[in-house]
Design a protein around this motif. Structure first.
Motif, PDB file in Angstrom:
ATOM      1  N   PRO A  82      48.307  46.541   9.118  1.00 53.22           N
ATOM      2  CA  PRO A  82      47.865  45.680   8.030  1.00 53.22           C
ATOM      3  C   PRO A  82      47.444  46.490   6.809  1.00 53.22           C
ATOM      4  CG  PRO A  82      46.197  45.799   9.744  1.00 53.22           C
ATOM      5  CD  PRO A  82      47.426  46.450  10.289  1.00 53.22           C
ATOM      6  N   PRO A  83      47.674  45.972   5.605  1.00 52.23           N
ATOM      7  CA  PRO A  83      47.192  46.657   4.401  1.00 52.23           C
ATOM      8  C   PRO A  83      45.678  46.861   4.482  1.00 52.23           C
ATOM      9  CG  PRO A  83      48.673  44.867   3.840  1.00 52.23           C
ATOM     10  CD  PRO A  83      48.363  44.719   5.298  1.00 52.23           C
TER      11      PRO A  83
ATOM     12  N   ILE B 186      43.688  44.441 -11.166  1.00 61.02           N
ATOM     13  CA  ILE B 186      42.898  45.231 -10.225  1.00 61.02           C
ATOM     14  C   ILE B 186      43.831  46.183  -9.504  1.00 61.02           C
ATOM     15  CG2 ILE B 186      41.458  45.178  -8.158  1.00 61.02           C
ATOM     16  CD1 ILE B 186      40.439  42.473  -8.969  1.00 61.02           C
ATOM     17  N   THR B 187      43.434  47.443  -9.418  1.00 60.39           N
ATOM     18  CA  THR B 187      44.196  48.448  -8.676  1.00 60.39           C
ATOM     19  C   THR B 187      43.563  48.641  -7.306  1.00 60.39           C
ATOM     20  OG1 THR B 187      44.840  49.599 -10.704  1.00 60.39           O
ATOM     21  CG2 THR B 187      45.018  50.826  -8.637  1.00 60.39           C
ATOM     22  N   LEU B 188      44.369  48.463  -6.270  1.00 58.23           N
ATOM     23  CA  LEU B 188      43.925  48.632  -4.886  1.00 58.23           C
ATOM     24  C   LEU B 188      44.499  49.943  -4.354  1.00 58.23           C
ATOM     25  CD1 LEU B 188      44.744  45.029  -3.592  1.00 58.23           C
ATOM     26  CD2 LEU B 188      42.622  45.823  -4.657  1.00 58.23           C
ATOM     27  N   THR B 189      43.643  50.779  -3.797  1.00 63.59           N
ATOM     28  CA  THR B 189      44.080  52.045  -3.209  1.00 63.59           C
ATOM     29  C   THR B 189      43.812  52.002  -1.709  1.00 63.59           C
ATOM     30  OG1 THR B 189      43.558  53.217  -5.261  1.00 63.59           O
ATOM     31  CG2 THR B 189      43.798  54.547  -3.267  1.00 63.59           C
ATOM     32  N   GLY B 190      44.762  52.481  -0.900  1.00 69.30           N
ATOM     33  CA  GLY B 190      44.597  52.448   0.548  1.00 69.30           C
ATOM     34  C   GLY B 190      45.890  52.792   1.247  1.00 69.30           C
ATOM     35  N   VAL B 191      46.278  51.989   2.237  1.00 72.50           N
ATOM     36  CA  VAL B 191      47.509  52.220   2.987  1.00 72.50           C
ATOM     37  C   VAL B 191      48.234  50.898   3.238  1.00 72.50           C
ATOM     38  CG1 VAL B 191      46.684  54.306   4.145  1.00 72.50           C
ATOM     39  CG2 VAL B 191      46.291  52.078   5.208  1.00 72.50           C
ATOM     40  N   SER B 192      49.534  51.005   3.484  1.00 72.94           N
ATOM     41  CA  SER B 192      50.402  49.889   3.913  1.00 72.94           C
ATOM     42  C   SER B 192      50.552  48.784   2.880  1.00 72.94           C
ATOM     43  CB  SER B 192      49.895  49.294   5.238  1.00 72.94           C
ATOM     44  OG  SER B 192      49.963  50.242   6.270  1.00 72.94           O
TER      45      SER B 192
ATOM     46  N   ASP C 181      53.189  52.601  -1.081  1.00 74.20           N
ATOM     47  CA  ASP C 181      52.470  52.436   0.175  1.00 74.20           C
ATOM     48  C   ASP C 181      50.970  52.641   0.016  1.00 74.20           C
ATOM     49  OD1 ASP C 181      52.797  51.965   3.107  1.00 74.20           O
ATOM     50  OD2 ASP C 181      51.733  53.872   3.202  1.00 74.20           O
ATOM     51  N   THR C 182      50.555  53.537  -0.876  1.00 73.66           N
ATOM     52  CA  THR C 182      49.135  53.886  -0.992  1.00 73.66           C
ATOM     53  C   THR C 182      48.419  53.200  -2.141  1.00 73.66           C
ATOM     54  OG1 THR C 182      49.721  55.831  -2.315  1.00 73.66           O
ATOM     55  CG2 THR C 182      49.476  56.148   0.066  1.00 73.66           C
ATOM     56  N   GLN C 183      49.129  52.437  -2.953  1.00 71.69           N
ATOM     57  CA  GLN C 183      48.464  51.805  -4.099  1.00 71.69           C
ATOM     58  C   GLN C 183      49.228  50.563  -4.551  1.00 71.69           C
ATOM     59  OE1 GLN C 183      48.008  53.537  -8.369  1.00 71.69           O
ATOM     60  NE2 GLN C 183      46.169  54.176  -7.260  1.00 71.69           N
ATOM     61  N   MET C 184      48.462  49.554  -4.976  1.00 69.32           N
ATOM     62  CA  MET C 184      49.070  48.334  -5.479  1.00 69.32           C
ATOM     63  C   MET C 184      48.230  47.809  -6.642  1.00 69.32           C
ATOM     64  SD  MET C 184      50.247  44.884  -3.443  1.00 69.32           S
ATOM     65  CE  MET C 184      48.656  44.619  -2.688  1.00 69.32           C
ATOM     66  N   VAL C 185      48.914  47.361  -7.685  1.00 67.98           N
ATOM     67  CA  VAL C 185      48.257  46.747  -8.846  1.00 67.98           C
ATOM     68  C   VAL C 185      48.580  45.259  -8.833  1.00 67.98           C
ATOM     69  CG1 VAL C 185      48.050  46.706 -11.355  1.00 67.98           C
ATOM     70  CG2 VAL C 185      48.448  48.883 -10.171  1.00 67.98           C
ATOM     71  N   ILE C 186      47.534  44.433  -8.915  1.00 69.43           N
ATOM     72  CA  ILE C 186      47.732  42.985  -8.914  1.00 69.43           C
ATOM     73  C   ILE C 186      47.068  42.368 -10.146  1.00 69.43           C
ATOM     74  CG2 ILE C 186      47.992  42.748  -6.426  1.00 69.43           C
ATOM     75  CD1 ILE C 186      45.053  41.978  -6.243  1.00 69.43           C
ATOM     76  N   LYS C 187      47.687  41.304 -10.634  1.00 71.41           N
ATOM     77  CA  LYS C 187      47.146  40.530 -11.745  1.00 71.41           C
ATOM     78  C   LYS C 187      46.548  39.258 -11.177  1.00 71.41           C
ATOM     79  CE  LYS C 187      48.429  38.750 -16.327  1.00 71.41           C
ATOM     80  NZ  LYS C 187      49.551  38.626 -17.303  1.00 71.41           N
TER      81      LYS C 187
ATOM     82  N   ARG D 116      33.606  33.554  -4.925  1.00 73.12           N
ATOM     83  CA  ARG D 116      33.885  34.885  -4.373  1.00 73.12           C
ATOM     84  C   ARG D 116      34.624  34.691  -3.048  1.00 73.12           C
ATOM     85  NH1 ARG D 116      29.182  35.449  -1.033  1.00 73.12           N
ATOM     86  NH2 ARG D 116      27.661  33.867  -1.635  1.00 73.12           N
ATOM     87  N   ALA D 117      35.543  35.604  -2.753  1.00 71.14           N
ATOM     88  CA  ALA D 117      36.343  35.486  -1.531  1.00 71.14           C
ATOM     89  C   ALA D 117      37.094  36.781  -1.289  1.00 71.14           C
ATOM     90  CB  ALA D 117      37.336  34.321  -1.643  1.00 71.14           C
ATOM     91  N   ASN D 118      37.608  36.917  -0.070  1.00 76.25           N
ATOM     92  CA  ASN D 118      38.479  38.036   0.267  1.00 76.25           C
ATOM     93  C   ASN D 118      39.902  37.729  -0.181  1.00 76.25           C
ATOM     94  OD1 ASN D 118      36.180  38.889   1.484  1.00 76.25           O
ATOM     95  ND2 ASN D 118      36.956  38.876   3.561  1.00 76.25           N
ATOM     96  N   LEU D 119      40.736  38.771  -0.170  1.00 74.77           N
ATOM     97  CA  LEU D 119      42.151  38.609  -0.460  1.00 74.77           C
ATOM     98  C   LEU D 119      42.931  38.501   0.851  1.00 74.77           C
ATOM     99  CD1 LEU D 119      42.644  41.283  -3.280  1.00 74.77           C
ATOM    100  CD2 LEU D 119      42.204  38.824  -3.543  1.00 74.77           C
ATOM    101  N   ILE D 120      44.006  37.714   0.830  1.00 70.89           N
ATOM    102  CA  ILE D 120      44.903  37.602   1.977  1.00 70.89           C
ATOM    103  C   ILE D 120      46.232  38.251   1.612  1.00 70.89           C
ATOM    104  CG2 ILE D 120      46.129  36.047   3.528  1.00 70.89           C
ATOM    105  CD1 ILE D 120      43.152  36.034   3.973  1.00 70.89           C
ATOM    106  N   PHE D 121      46.648  39.244   2.416  1.00 68.13           N
ATOM    107  CA  PHE D 121      47.913  39.928   2.206  1.00 68.13           C
ATOM    108  C   PHE D 121      48.970  39.372   3.161  1.00 68.13           C
ATOM    109  CE2 PHE D 121      44.621  43.151   1.254  1.00 68.13           C
ATOM    110  CZ  PHE D 121      44.929  43.397  -0.078  1.00 68.13           C
TER     111      PHE D 121
END
Length: 416
Positions: free
Chosen positions: A167-168, A184-190, A213-219, A227-232
């Motif tokens: 999972p991401p 928002i720039t997300l850094t991590g894996v998958s 794989d290690t980074q994703m930019v979302i608008k 407030r809430a979590n994101l679902i990938f």
């Protein structure tokens, strides 16, 4: 010298004999490999064991430090359990253990998933099975062959087998807050196989601007959530982020997206102060606060009318702050807080008021609201003395040797 030469010769002959014996042993062992002489055959792959990460094996809690910053902590179970399974499968997860079942497997020399070798213990090999774990570095995704290949001394066999994409997982974010249209720039894996990002509990979808794989930019989309979590949605299913994200469009804003909001304005003691375009965390402007060397002063903001009424719906005060030349501890003050909008010294402030600001970097704070107690001193009682509240500021207790300090604040809001 003659004695030394004699000893050297004896040592040489002993070592030579040992080496010959060793080679002979290896050749004998190789010649006696147990296994059928025919080509290898795989009939199925069976799950032997797999790890389980849930409330049975770990406990996940959200804790707050003395500044009220939320941190997700996963505590391990120091008496780990192994959950046993015995089922045929055509998919596998990294770091899980599997049995390859078939014939003529005893002389195996390599096991590969998607072209990458996996370690196996020869003691766990028979002519009908190989016990193997899937390594962490196996590549996954739709561009992979999704094949398991076993090679023996008598041939190779290929078997359809998909290693599932983990999972991401986010390790760092550029912002925990957003407004409609912000990135928002997300850094991590998958992140490479992510096809959709939505806000948990809604159908509101973010736009994927770019991804590796290690980074994703979302608008971020417009949303009605607080407030809430994101679902990938990704190659192997769906997963939720452990991080919580705040929609500032639905918060009570003090300073967001380049300007003061809701009748708030500058109420500082020194200048320059107020709106500055020198730096920003969101947009192009922030609030600049100036602290002269050796001074005891408050830099902050006011809303004389209509002010902000108490509401139990407000759960957090959030803001970003960029530090000065060295790390400082500020005391968060308000006209309706304990101590009022005054020069509250560090030793008299309670934990939720103390904000440690690292030098030269932007730091995020999300301070929970409520009445602090000895068991939970990390709550900020912003309306302790009544309602409405008119002032919010940060006091820096001056000391000899202080230098002039400039700090910047952005994304200041009360969150429901």
């Amino acid at each position: 010298m003659k004695t030394l030469n004699l000893r050297s010769k004896k040592l040489y002959w002993v070592l030579s004999a040992l080496m010959v014996f060793g080679f002979a042993s290896c050749k004998k062992e190789s010649a006696n490999i147990v296994g059928g002489k025919g080509a290898p055959v795989i009939t199925r792959v069976r799950t032997v064991t797999k790890s389980q990460v849930d409330s049975m094996l770990t406990i996940t809690t959200i804790t707050y430090d003395s500044q009220g910053v939320a941190t997700t902590v996963t505590s391990p179970n120091y008496n780990p359990q192994v959950i046993k399974f015995d089922s045929t499968t055509t998919t596998g997860k990294k770091q899980n253990l599997y049995a390859i079942i078939g014939q003529n497997l005893g002389s195996v020399v390599s096991v590969k998933f998607n072209g990458v070798s996996a370690y196996f213990n020869a003691a766990l090999v028979s002519d009908n099975s190989i016990i193997v774990g899937i390594p962490q570095d196996i590549p996954t995704g739709p561009d992979q062959p999704n094949k398991l290949v076993v090679t023996t001394l008598h041939g190779s066999v290929s078997y359809d087998f998909t290693v599932l994409t983990p999972p991401p997982t986010i390790s760092k974010v550029s912002d925990y807050n957003f407004v409609a249209g912000s990135e928002i720039t997300l850094t991590g894996v998958s992140f490479a196989t992510v096809t959709a990002v939505t806000i948990n509990g809604t159908t509101d979808a973010a736009t994927i601007v770019s991804k590796v794989d290690t980074q994703m930019v979302i608008k971020m989309p417009a949303s009605t959530i607080n407030r809430a979590n994101l679902i990938f949605t990704y190659a192997s299913g769906q997963a939720a982020s452990t991080q919580e994200f705040v929609d500032l469009d639905n918060a009570y804003q003090i300073f967001v997206n380049n300007d003061f909001k809701n009748s708030w304005g500058d109420n500082s003691w020194s200048h320059p102060s107020g709106v500055s375009t020198t730096t920003a965390h969101m947009g192009t402007a922030s609030i600049v606060a100036t602290y002269p060397a050796g001074a005891w002063q408050i830099e902050g903001w006011a809303n004389w009318y209509p002010s902000i009424d108490y509401s139990a719906d407000y759960k957090y005060l959030t803001f970003w702050v960029k530090g000065g030349t060295v790390t400082h501890t500020l005391v968060l003050v308000g006209d309706q807080m304990a101590g009022g909008y005054g020069q509250v010294q560090n030793q008299y402030a309670y934990a939720a008021q103390l904000v440690t600001v690292p030098a030269k970097v932007w730091t995020y704070f999300k301070i929970p609201l409520g009445a602090p107690s000895s068991s939970n001193p990390n709550l900020l009682n912003f309306w302790k003395n009544g309602t409405p509240a008119k002032q919010l500021g940060f006091f820096l207790q001056g000391q000899n040797g202080d230098v002039n300090e400039t700090m910047y604040f952005d994304e200041v809001a009360f969150i429901k």
